[in-house]
Structure formats: C-alpha cells, structure tokens
Design an enzyme around this catalytic site. Structure first.
Site, PDB file in Angstrom:
ATOM      1  N   GLU A 112      70.989  18.827   6.198  1.00  0.00           N
ATOM      2  CA  GLU A 112      70.353  17.598   5.729  1.00  0.00           C
ATOM      3  C   GLU A 112      69.446  16.977   6.783  1.00  0.00           C
ATOM      4  O   GLU A 112      68.388  16.428   6.462  1.00  0.00           O
ATOM      5  CB  GLU A 112      71.415  16.582   5.294  1.00  0.00           C
ATOM      6  CG  GLU A 112      72.177  16.968   4.027  1.00  0.00           C
ATOM      7  CD  GLU A 112      73.313  17.957   4.253  1.00  0.00           C
ATOM      8  OE1 GLU A 112      73.593  18.305   5.424  1.00  0.00           O
ATOM      9  OE2 GLU A 112      73.936  18.389   3.264  1.00  0.00           O
TER      10      GLU A 112
ATOM     11  N   LYS B  67      83.608  35.748  -3.488  1.00  0.00           N
ATOM     12  CA  LYS B  67      83.799  34.445  -4.116  1.00  0.00           C
ATOM     13  C   LYS B  67      84.266  34.643  -5.552  1.00  0.00           C
ATOM     14  O   LYS B  67      83.723  35.479  -6.267  1.00  0.00           O
ATOM     15  CB  LYS B  67      82.467  33.672  -4.074  1.00  0.00           C
ATOM     16  CG  LYS B  67      82.641  32.198  -3.853  1.00  0.00           C
ATOM     17  CD  LYS B  67      81.373  31.499  -3.425  1.00  0.00           C
ATOM     18  CE  LYS B  67      81.597  30.002  -3.568  1.00  0.00           C
ATOM     19  NZ  LYS B  67      80.563  29.196  -2.949  1.00  0.00           N
TER      20      LYS B  67
ATOM     21  N   ARG C 173      74.207  12.139   6.905  1.00  0.00           N
ATOM     22  CA  ARG C 173      74.043  12.985   8.071  1.00  0.00           C
ATOM     23  C   ARG C 173      72.610  12.947   8.617  1.00  0.00           C
ATOM     24  O   ARG C 173      72.377  13.249   9.769  1.00  0.00           O
ATOM     25  CB  ARG C 173      74.399  14.421   7.663  1.00  0.00           C
ATOM     26  CG  ARG C 173      74.465  15.326   8.802  1.00  0.00           C
ATOM     27  CD  ARG C 173      75.235  16.544   8.447  1.00  0.00           C
ATOM     28  NE  ARG C 173      76.659  16.338   8.474  1.00  0.00           N
ATOM     29  CZ  ARG C 173      77.548  17.316   8.428  1.00  0.00           C
ATOM     30  NH1 ARG C 173      77.134  18.557   8.336  1.00  0.00           N
ATOM     31  NH2 ARG C 173      78.825  17.063   8.463  1.00  0.00           N
TER      32      ARG C 173
HETATM   33  C1  LIG Z   1      77.090  18.025   4.775  1.00  0.00           C
HETATM   34  C2  LIG Z   1      77.411  18.669   3.457  1.00  0.00           C
HETATM   35  N1  LIG Z   1      76.407  19.065   2.650  1.00  0.00           N
HETATM   36  C3  LIG Z   1      76.689  19.641   1.455  1.00  0.00           C
HETATM   37  C4  LIG Z   1      77.975  19.842   1.064  1.00  0.00           C
HETATM   38  C5  LIG Z   1      78.296  20.418  -0.313  1.00  0.00           C
HETATM   39  N2  LIG Z   1      78.954  21.710  -0.226  1.00  0.00           N
HETATM   40  C6  LIG Z   1      80.276  21.853  -0.402  1.00  0.00           C
HETATM   41  S1  LIG Z   1      80.778  23.423  -0.277  1.00  0.00           S
HETATM   42  C7  LIG Z   1      79.220  23.960   0.005  1.00  0.00           C
HETATM   43  C8  LIG Z   1      78.962  25.419   0.214  1.00  0.00           C
HETATM   44  C9  LIG Z   1      79.722  25.934   1.372  1.00  0.00           C
HETATM   45  O1  LIG Z   1      79.476  27.308   1.498  1.00  0.00           O
HETATM   46  P1  LIG Z   1      80.426  28.169   2.420  1.00  0.00           P
HETATM   47  O2  LIG Z   1      80.700  27.448   3.669  1.00  0.00           O
HETATM   48  O3  LIG Z   1      79.828  29.519   2.526  1.00  0.00           O
HETATM   49  O4  LIG Z   1      81.779  28.220   1.621  1.00  0.00           O
HETATM   50  P2  LIG Z   1      82.083  28.978   0.231  1.00  0.00           P
HETATM   51  O5  LIG Z   1      82.031  27.930  -0.830  1.00  0.00           O
HETATM   52  O6  LIG Z   1      81.073  30.043   0.042  1.00  0.00           O
HETATM   53  O7  LIG Z   1      83.448  29.518   0.399  1.00  0.00           O
HETATM   54  C10 LIG Z   1      78.313  22.908  -0.015  1.00  0.00           C
HETATM   55  C11 LIG Z   1      76.857  23.033   0.159  1.00  0.00           C
HETATM   56  C12 LIG Z   1      78.991  19.401   1.942  1.00  0.00           C
HETATM   57  N3  LIG Z   1      80.287  19.509   1.626  1.00  0.00           N
HETATM   58  N4  LIG Z   1      78.680  18.838   3.123  1.00  0.00           N
END
Ligand SMILES: Cc1ncc(C[n+]2csc(CCOP(=O)(O)OP(=O)(O)O)c2C)c(N)n1
Length: 609
Positions: free
Chosen positions: A360, A282, A388
C-alpha cells in the site's frame, strides 16, 4: 465425535500421533474447516492449504514456549482448532465463538494479535532479540505467504535479520497466490526456485551438504548423519537469501507431513536466520477451491437474504466506464482487485491497471508519481490497509498537492473480520491532512456521480464507503466540492447531519428533523451550516467513524469558531478498539441508533421551544 480430532485439545496430544495418524487428522481438519466456513463465512482456500504445515510445526516446535507467528493470520484455523479451540471453532467469526485471526485475548498459543500483511518477520525479530537479551533459548517461527512476502515491511525485516544473524525461522508458504495470482519480481524468483529444483527431499538433499556451510560445521552433520552433495544444490539455487545472510532450505512439498517434520526438526534450535521454503496448494482437498482458489479465499456467511448491492462493484464499473473516454485514468490495487471491484476495469483497461502486490505504501507513492506526470490515478484500497500508506498520502500526495483519488472501500465498522480490519479511523486520519478532500456517498448512484465528478477535480481526494448499501435513494443532486444534499426538509430546529450511507440509514428512522446527506466531510458545507441552522438549534451528527477527529467534531468546531450557540451532539464511535464482530451490536453499543436520536431530540424538546 469418534474422530482423531476429537482427542486433540492441545499440541501435546498431537505429538503422540504417528505420521499416518497425522495424515488422517489432516483430512478431518480439512473437512471440519470446510463445513464451518461454508456456513459461517471466513477464509477457506488459505486454510485448506496450510493444514499439514500447521500439524508439522506444532508436532516439532513447542508452542507456546516457542513462538509461532502467522503472517496476516487468515490461515490459522487449523492452528486454532488444535490449540484448544476445537468446539469454539463452530462459532467462527461470532461473538460467542472465536475470531478469524490470531488473537492474544483468545489463547496463549496465539503469539500476537494480527490481521494485516507482512508484519510477522519484524515481530519475530523483536521476539528473537527479546529472547537473546534475556538469555532465553527458544525458537521463533514465522509463517509467511508468498503474497505477504511482497510487502515492503517483510524486506525491511529480512535486511535487518540478515545483518546480525538473529535466530529466527521463516517458513515461506508459497502457493503462487496472493488473493489473486501473485505478482512481481519476488514471486517470479520463487517460481524459479520451484521450477529449477523440483521438491527437495530432506533425506536425500537437505542433510547432505550441511558441512559445507560455515554456520553448521561437522557437529550437525554428524548429529544428523548427513553426507554432502545434494544440499549444496539447494543452497546454490537461493542466492538472494544466502547473500542476505539467511540460510535457505527448499523448496519442500508443503503437504508431505513426514518430510516437513524432518525439515523442521533439522532447523529447530539452529542459530541465525533460516528460511524454509514450502510449496502448498491453495484450497487443497476441496475441489471447488482448488480450481478457483480466489473465489474461496474469503467466503461470505450463508444467508437467506439476497446480498446487498455493493459499493465496490459500482466503483469498479464506473472507473471502467469513465476510462473508456479518459485516457489519463489509471487504476491501482495492492493485491485486492476482486475485493475492491476492479475486475471490470482490469478486463477493459489492462494496460492502465497496476497490481503492485501487498504494498500500500508503494501504491500511494507510485500513484503520486503517475499524477505528477499528468495521469489521473485511482487507488482502490480498503480503509484499514490504507493506514499503512499514511506518510505517502501526507508526504507524496498532499504536500505535492497531486490529483490522486483514493477509493476507500470497507470503510466503517468491519463486522466479522474483527478488530484488525475496522475502517473507522479514515474520516479522522484523512480529513486532518491539508489539501485533502473527503467525501462519502449515500448510495451507488451517488458513488458513480462522485467518481464521474472526480475526473475534473485536480487535488488529493478520498471517496469513502463501506462494502454494501441498503438501496438506491432514487435521487442525487449534482456533486460539487463541499456541498451537501438535504434529504428531508425539517422546518424546525432539529438537524441531523449524516456522514455516509450507514449514518443516513439510522437517521432516516428518526423523528421530525431536517436530515442532511453530509456527503463532503471535508470541506464542510459551511454555507449550509451558517445559513440554515439557527441559534438555539439541536444539531445531531452521525458517522460510523471514531469520534476523535471525525465529522462530528469538525461540525462542533465550526460552531464554536463561529461563536454560534447551537447544541451539537456527536453520534460516533467511542475511543476504543472494536472487538465486537456484529455490526448492529457495535452501532447499538455506541448509541448509533434511530432510538437514541429520538431520545436526544426528546430530551432537548423543552429548550428548543
Ligand atoms: C496490509 C494488508 N493488505 C491487504 C491485506 C488483505 N489480504 C489478506 S490475505 C491476502 C493475501 C495473502 O497472500 P499470501 O500471504 O500468499 O497468503 P495465502 O492467502 O496465499 O495463503 C491479502 C492481500 C492484508 N491482510 N493486509
């Protein structure tokens, strides 16, 4: 621009490049993304981590004929740039530019409009089945992070995909991070895969054991010129997926373009579900983000103005403070510790803090379990993501009448995050539930007072607020369920009832009227409504929530049911999804302005005399 990037208008331009040229292009993309995001705001770390992955995918697959889905969609900037939006990217997260998430309105290369986590596998399975039913041969690829993989929906899709061998390619983009460090058993499992194997090299590992697999057979081995042994070890280290009927390959270095291209070529056109595990860093290529990827996950736009005080900070700090003296308090986050301001709580009360992953539904039901056993859970969550957990709020929390408090952050109009992140439905979807109490503070002091008060409130409760507030009002009447606060006495026949700080900000600028902080949207302050508002009065309700089922409609219904003849005007958001990325413009388009309130009052002047 004399760069390689300046010549890329679509993925077909990419396909003409050599691997060394793709590496140069990756560097240019990183630079362009970093410079733009540091000015406009947006997601930085995730996008820097997925550049090579994006190039390799578009190099091998044939979008838009092949569907490429980006889970959450926050990591799709490189995809957008190379898929015809290079110049518009300069206006990222602006109305005259492009949005920060995939949008079918923007491009045929964006296979779906999305912004919430863990949906891509279900969508891919739907796409795959649609293609099979129509007799089409194509690839459906979904790119999903290890964070998004913690969402239950992803597992529902895996379970379904494995059982019948649907043709889809899952690219697991594993960077060990959600927004913060990833949590839970699945994340530990991925770590085990990473550590036990080191990176697999396609030539040396992947090709080798293919004929051992029932799905492949000798044909593919011959086609790929493969031999046997090493691939078996790849397979062995991934029992979970294999036993679900999903072929696993990896882990691969997600920044090694040549290797990625070879891997994707090998899995392209295969039948049945396939998972390719790639490991990325990242923030890759931008030192500050590599060192602190969480800080650069979401970057605020560069601005001359000092940042507004944050409701999230007040929520986290207050919760930490009250938990010092109240051992029953527990705090829950669904992978949003930083965003919801829970850091100070975590530091002081880590044993009573639960990060459940991007889950969630589970968070809300788990909170119900804790509450049933005598704890006082606070689930801090963004309004849009709480959607959700609707059934858990209804079935587990409300029917069981449990004292779970939802700290509903980022409520109201979302601004730059766009259509998928609007928090404009919560007053409606929460206040229609029996036994749910819904309140909304006017400033930080009132949020603090509400959270303190909530300790002695033993029923389902939602406290709803946007990210920031303008300033402290300097006064705060004691909090009592269903009691409002008069901000300015009117003495006439015009009453402006405001749900939340943004509504108050608007109303304060309006003319002579009684201005009320309707801090409880449910229950309404029926005593105020029946004793203070005379027949023939003009009542203006203001809220940054959709009109349907919102605060204003509840006030209108109160007067209708009571048979009191007053004129009620509801200022709220229209019954449509909000695409506009500018909060001020959304308010103006929906008549949520001091000017509009003034006009309403003016129009009614005659009848009020
Ligand atoms: C249902 C939901 N909950 C929380 C989020 C907020 N959110 C956006 S990106 C993320 C982290 C995603 O992690 P990952 O899939 O590993 O992707 P990375 O950012 O590490 O590339 C979160 C928690 C979201 N988009 N949707």
């Amino acid at each position: 621009m004399d760069s390689l990037l300046s010549k890329i208008d679509s993925p077909s331009d990419l396909k003409k490049l050599s691997v060394p040229a793709l590496r140069v292009l990756a560097g240019e993309l990183r630079e362009y993304i970093t410079q733009t995001v540091l000015v406009n705001g947006g997601h930085l770390s995730s996008n820097l981590g997925s550049v090579e992955l994006t190039l390799a995918l578009h190099y091998v697959f044939d979008a838009p004929r092949d569907d490429v889905l980006w889970d959450v969609g926050h990591q799709a900037y490189a995809h957008k740039i190379i898929c015809g939006r290079r110049e518009r990217f300069k206006r990222l997260r602006k109305n005259d530019g492009i949005t920060g998430f995939p949008s079918v309105k923007e491009s045929e290369y964006d296979a779906f409009t999305m912004g919430h986590s863990s949906t891509s596998l279900s969508l891919a399975l739907g796409f795959s089945r649609a293609a099979a039913l129509r007799g089409e041969r194509k690839n459906v690829v979904s790119v999903i992070g290890d964070g998004a993989f913690t969402g239950g929906l992803a597992f529902e899709a895996l379970n379904d995909a494995g059982q019948e061998g649907a043709k889809m390619i899952i690219v697991l983009n594993d960077n060990e991070m959600s927004i913060s460090k990833n949590v839970g058993g699945v994340s530990k499992y991925f770590e085990k895969l990473r550590l036990s194997r080191g990176y697999a090299k396609f030539k040396h590992n992947l090709k080798k054991g293919v004929s051992a697999l029932p799905f492949f057979g000798d044909k593919i081995v011959n086609a790929l010129d493969l031999s046997k042994d090493a691939f078996k070890t790849v397979i062995k280290s991934s029992r979970m997926f294999e036993q679900m009927g999903i072929r696993y390959y990896g882990p691969f270095d997600g920044h090694d373009i040549r290797n990625l291209i070879e891997v994707f070529r090998a899995v392209k056109d295969l039948d049945g579900p396939v998972l390719v595990h790639v490991v990325t860093k990242k923030g890759s290529g931008f030192a500050a983000a590599e060192i602190d990827p969480e800080r650069y996950h979401g970057v605020a736009p560069r601005s001359a103005a000092a940042p507004a005080p944050s409701f999230s900070d007040v929520a986290g700090q207050t919760l930490a403070d009250i938990a010092d003296a109240n051992p029953d308090i527990v705090a829950i986050t669904a992978a949003m510790c930083d965003g919801t301001g829970l850091n100070p709580y975590y530091v002081r009360h880590s044993t009573r803090y639960f990060d459940v992953g991007i889950a969630e539904q589970h968070a809300a039901a788990m909170a119900a379990g804790l509450a049933k056993k005598g704890f006082k859970p606070y689930f801090a969550v963004y309004s849009t993501f709480l959607q959700r957990a609707y059934d858990q709020i209804l079935h587990d929390v409300c029917i069981n009448k449990l004292p779970v408090t939802f700290l509903v952050d980022r409520a109201g109009v979302a601004g730059g995050d766009g259509v998928t992140h609007q928090g404009v439905f919560d007053l409606s979807y929460l206040s229609m539930l029996p036994d749910m109490t819904v309140c909304t503070p006017k400033d930080g002091a009132e949020l603090r007072a509400m959270i303190e008060w909530s300790q002695s409130f033993f029923a389902p409760l939602a406290i709803r607020y946007p990210k920031a507030y303008r300033a402290e009002y300097g006064f705060c009447a004691p909090v009592e369920s269903g009691k409002w606060e008069v901000i300015r006495e009117g003495g006439g026949k015009v009453f402006i009832l405001c749900a939340g700080n943004r509504a108050l900000d608007i109303a304060i600028g309006a003319a002579d009227a009684e201005i009320v902080n309707a801090r409880f949207v449910k229950p309404l302050d029926t005593e105020y409504l029946s004793s203070k508002i005379p027949r023939g009065a003009l009542v203006v309700t203001v809220e940054d929530n959709v009109k349907r089922g919102g605060f204003g409609e509840a006030v209108t219904a109160f007067f209708n049911d009571a048979g009191v003849a007053v004129k009620v005007r509801n200022l709220a958001l229209r019954d449509e999804f909000i695409e506009n990325l500018d909060i001020g413009e959304v308010f103006a388009q929906n008549g949520l302005t001091a000017e509009n309130i003034k006009n309403l009052i003016k129009k009614s002047e005659k009848s009020l005399k």
